[in-house]
Design a protein around this motif. Structure first.
Motif, PDB file in Angstrom:
ATOM      1  N   ASP A  49       0.840  -1.206   0.000  1.00  0.00           N
ATOM      2  CA  ASP A  49       0.000   0.000   0.000  1.00  0.00           C
ATOM      3  C   ASP A  49       0.872   1.252   0.000  1.00  0.00           C
TER       4      ASP A  49
ATOM      5  N   ASP B  52       0.733   4.163  -2.826  1.00  0.00           N
ATOM      6  CA  ASP B  52       0.378   5.539  -2.451  1.00  0.00           C
ATOM      7  C   ASP B  52       1.499   6.501  -2.854  1.00  0.00           C
TER       8      ASP B  52
ATOM      9  N   ARG C 210      -6.301  -0.426  -4.213  1.00  0.00           N
ATOM     10  CA  ARG C 210      -5.462   0.597  -3.571  1.00  0.00           C
ATOM     11  C   ARG C 210      -4.951   1.600  -4.602  1.00  0.00           C
TER      12      ARG C 210
END
Length: 428
Positions: A19, A23, A58
């Motif tokens: 993740d 990001d 995600r």
């Protein structure tokens, strides 16, 4: 210290991105810290090695977080949207949006323009004199409160990471990646802020996904992303081997949509419009109204008029008419057994209805009218297709494109159901 090279290597070697990696790389690319050539390499690694459903969800959330979202809270009715993966004669957004609004849900429909053989909703509506596609976020919210329906271009601040990556994929051979297709679609829809979403995933020659297997993979990925991001969502896989309706082209499709809103129009357009409306209303919790009745009695047409006028358009204005028309006639008598959607869309594009590059202008009057559809009986010399254009030099190329697009025989046409199957979030 984070590094784009580390992220690229991880996906190159088939690893699941964390993740934190997702990001960071999406945010850094949006800010210009990750270069285009690095994101190109990562996109190719994703194309070759794929993403898990968790990675894709995600990635989508990171693209949503790259910009603003439309704040649609406080509206007096539930919000629900629809997205189509695109096809030939796919005008469904035009009658569907005011229909669902007339039934009691608000529809914030952020749409795009056409490229190649598939038409764009904004191009169609811009054939209406005065109508404008660009609205501010406040104008969108105000129109939803007052009319219940809006069709417009996405505001500049929604999912800017997707805008950058979309342009990059187009020139790096990575358009076909299902995780990147799905996250591109869903990032814009989630940023739009609707509580519920229904997807119309096209399947067939005139669609991006040619086979049912491909369409099912995309539909499942899209639904999984929506569910992971808290959206009530489902998808209908629908046939795009034959053009939807009889009109293909911007003003031609607007006119046909108005016919549908007045209680008429082609049966396939009506069928799909009502089916999608029922699915949208179910997600929105509106169960006390039948969209088929609302479509037939004119209530949806009244919302259409209000929606067009609210965006500066004249719902009573005459639509553009082509200066040149040519008819293709049946070479024999029998049953029309095939009418290839891709070829019809390509012919309409050659006549000026579409664009080869994003900056190209479209001819709003251009297109093809399908005077006969598969399953119908025709006689030799009967008009099959009518070509509309302001570019007479394009007629020959359109004729050549359509020559192998249809078949007439003594056999019955094989029919594929318009709605093939439904994909839901709890699909096993």
């Amino acid at each position: 210290m984070r590094s784009a090279i580390d992220v690229i290597r991880a996906k190159r070697d088939g690893q699941r991105l964390t993740d934190d990696q997702i990001d960071w790389v999406v945010d850094a690319y949006t800010r210009g810290e990750v270069a285009d050539e690095q994101m190109s390499a990562l996109a190719m690694a994703v194309l070759l090695n794929g993403m898990t459903s968790e990675e894709t969800a995600r990635w989508t959330a990171a693209m949503v977080a790259s910009g603003e979202t439309l704040a649609l809270g406080g509206l007096p009715m539930p919000t629900v949207d629809k997205h189509s993966t695109g096809g030939v004669g796919d005008k469904i957004t035009l009658p569907l949006t005011p229909l669902v609004a007339a039934c009691g849900a608000a529809v914030p429909q952020l749409s795009g323009r056409g490229l190649g053989h598939t038409g764009g909703t904004l191009d169609k509506l811009e054939s209406i004199p005065g109508w404008r596609a660009s609205l501010t976020a406040e104008e969108v919210r105000a129109q939803l409160r007052e009319v219940g329906a809006v069709i417009c271009a996405a505001t500049a601040g929604l999912a800017p990471a997707d805008r950058k990556l979309y342009a990059l994929r187009d020139v790096t051979g990575t358009v076909e990646s299902v995780p990147l297709i799905a996250s591109s679609i869903m990032s814009k829809k989630i940023a739009e802020g609707a509580e519920s979403l229904v997807l119309d995933v096209k399947c067939g020659s005139g669609a991006f996904m040619k086979t049912l297997e491909q369409a099912r993979e995309l539909a499942t990925t899209l639904v999984d992303i929506g569910a992971a991001n808290g959206v009530r969502i489902s998808a209908l896989i629908t046939d795009m081997s034959v053009p939807l309706g009889r009109a293909v082209g911007n003003a031609l499709e607007v006119a046909e949509s108005v016919d549908v809103l007045r209680g008429g129009g082609p049966t396939d357009v009506v069928e799909l419009t009502v089916a999608l409306a029922r699915e949208m209303l179910q997600h929105a919790g509106v169960s006390d109204v039948d969209p088929a009745e609302v479509l037939a009695d004119g209530r949806a047409h009244e919302v259409w008029r209000e929606m067009i006028a609210a965006q500066g358009g004249d719902p009573d204005a005459e639509l553009p008419q082509a200066q040149h028309r040519e008819t293709i006639t049946a070479p024999a008598s029998g049953t029309l057994t095939r009418l290839d959607a891709y070829a019809v869309g390509l012919a309409a594009w050659r006549l000026g209805a579409g664009r080869a590059r994003k900056e190209d202008a479209v001819d709003h009057a251009a297109g093809v009218v399908c005077l006969a559809k598969p399953g119908e009986q025709v006689v030799e010399g009967q008009p099959l297709l009518e070509l509309h254009t302001d570019r007479p030099q394009a007629l020959a190329a359109a004729r050549d494109t359509l020559a192998p697009a249809y078949e007439i025989s003594g056999a019955d046409a094989r029919s594929t159901p318009l709605i093939i199957e439904k994909v839901t979030a709890n699909r096993s």
